[in-house]
Write an enzyme that holds these catalytic residues in place. Structure first.
Site, mmCIF file in Angstrom:
data_model
loop_
_atom_site.group_PDB
_atom_site.id
_atom_site.type_symbol
_atom_site.label_atom_id
_atom_site.label_comp_id
_atom_site.label_asym_id
_atom_site.label_seq_id
_atom_site.Cartn_x
_atom_site.Cartn_y
_atom_site.Cartn_z
ATOM 1 N N LYS A 229 51.834 52.987 25.793
ATOM 2 C CA LYS A 229 50.814 52.395 26.757
ATOM 3 C C LYS A 229 51.342 51.437 27.803
ATOM 4 O O LYS A 229 50.803 51.760 28.892
ATOM 5 C CB LYS A 229 49.758 51.878 25.861
ATOM 6 C CG LYS A 229 48.635 52.716 25.153
ATOM 7 C CD LYS A 229 47.775 51.805 24.268
ATOM 8 C CE LYS A 229 46.881 53.134 23.494
ATOM 9 N NZ LYS A 229 45.762 52.101 22.797
ATOM 10 N N ASP B 286 39.525 52.392 26.416
ATOM 11 C CA ASP B 286 39.080 51.750 25.054
ATOM 12 C C ASP B 286 38.268 50.858 25.240
ATOM 13 O O ASP B 286 37.314 50.897 24.543
ATOM 14 C CB ASP B 286 40.496 51.022 24.840
ATOM 15 C CG ASP B 286 41.578 51.726 24.138
ATOM 16 O OD1 ASP B 286 41.331 52.785 23.567
ATOM 17 O OD2 ASP B 286 42.963 51.362 24.101
#
Length: 277
Positions: A65, A101
């Site tokens: 990420k 997210d």
């Protein structure tokens, strides 16, 4: 046929193929979604090769990420603020990255605890890692006025305060219980309570009757913290909803249709989680 995938190392336990495969089948879309296990040292080269492999985009999980954020030609403001990206797509030969997210977390609260933000006063967030940063970003964007962040390493919570501003109040992990009574929303972003990990010991006796408790952990589906909160009459939101809802904007980006998180999909992923234990 459009292709997408989840990239990680390891990646075999990802539920993303179940989610996206369900939507592809439900909407009759000719496409595929698979898994690509890519070592960190091979990640940059894999990204460059993706268009030639027929990929329209991908989700990205640990440990990539942070690297995706650095390698992308263009990143959303949200991803830069959070400091990590979890999805990518290609546009005019350029690699774009975003973080979904925080969208997934807020959507799960809206779906499972409607009205949770009627009082957007105080949130208590446990943990200061990547999931915490995404959730805090979402809470601030929704108008929560104060977010207390409790973390074992206080310096990490203090860094979040520098990054996100005065609305963040860092506090020591051992003091988290003192703030339960002040919070309208309590969120666990740590791995505590996850299968194979120690339980999260947080006293909830001072929590008000309108308090909402959310746990980012979804294995098990109901953590001990969620069970305790529900037994006290609090509205409790497990982590599975965040997983499901964060996938929605990715699917829409790659396949051109905005899907819904249905009870049927939820049951399907719940069965997958239960079957893997």
């Amino acid at each position: 046929m459009k292709k997408a995938c989840i990239i990680g190392y390891p990646v075999k336990h990802s539920r993303s193929p179940v989610i996206h495969g369900y939507w592809l089948k439900r909407h009759g879309i000719e496409g595929s979604y698979g898994k690509e296990e890519v070592k960190p040292e091979d990640f940059a080269a894999f990204l460059k090769a993706m268009p030639s492999m027929g990929y329209a985009g991908a989700n990205v999980t640990l440990p990539h990420k942070l690297d995706l954020l650095a390698l992308a030609d263009h990143c959303s403001d949200g991803a830069r603020k959070i400091g990590a990206a979890n999805m990518l797509w290609f546009e005019n030969g350029r690699l774009h990255a975003d973080n979904t997210d925080f969208v997934g977390f807020i959507a799960s609260l809206d779906a499972e605890a409607p009205g949770w933000d009627d009082r957007r006063d105080v949130a208590l967030v446990l943990g200061a890692g990547g999931a915490s940063r995404a959730i805090v970003h979402g809470l601030l964007a929704r108008g929560v006025s104060r977010v207390m962040v409790a973390n074992r390493t206080l310096a990490t919570a203090e860094a979040m305060a520098r990054d996100f501003g005065r609305a963040i109040v860092p506090c020591a992990w051992q003091d988290a219980g003192r703030y339960v009574g002040e919070a309208n929303l309590i969120v666990n972003t740590t791995s505590l309570g996850m299968s194979g990990q120690p339980l999260l010991d947080l006293p909830l006796d001072t929590a008000g009757p309108e308090t909402v408790l959310a746990d980012a952990v979804y294995v098990p589906l109901r953590t001990a913290l969620i069970t305790t909160a529900a037994a006290r009459g609090l509205r409790a939101v497990g982590g599975l909803g965040m997983l499901l809802h964060q996938a929605v904007p990715s699917f829409e980006r790659w396949f051109g249709l905005r899907p819904e998180v249905t009870p049927e999909l939820t049951r399907l992923v719940e069965a997958d989680v239960l079957g893997s234990r």
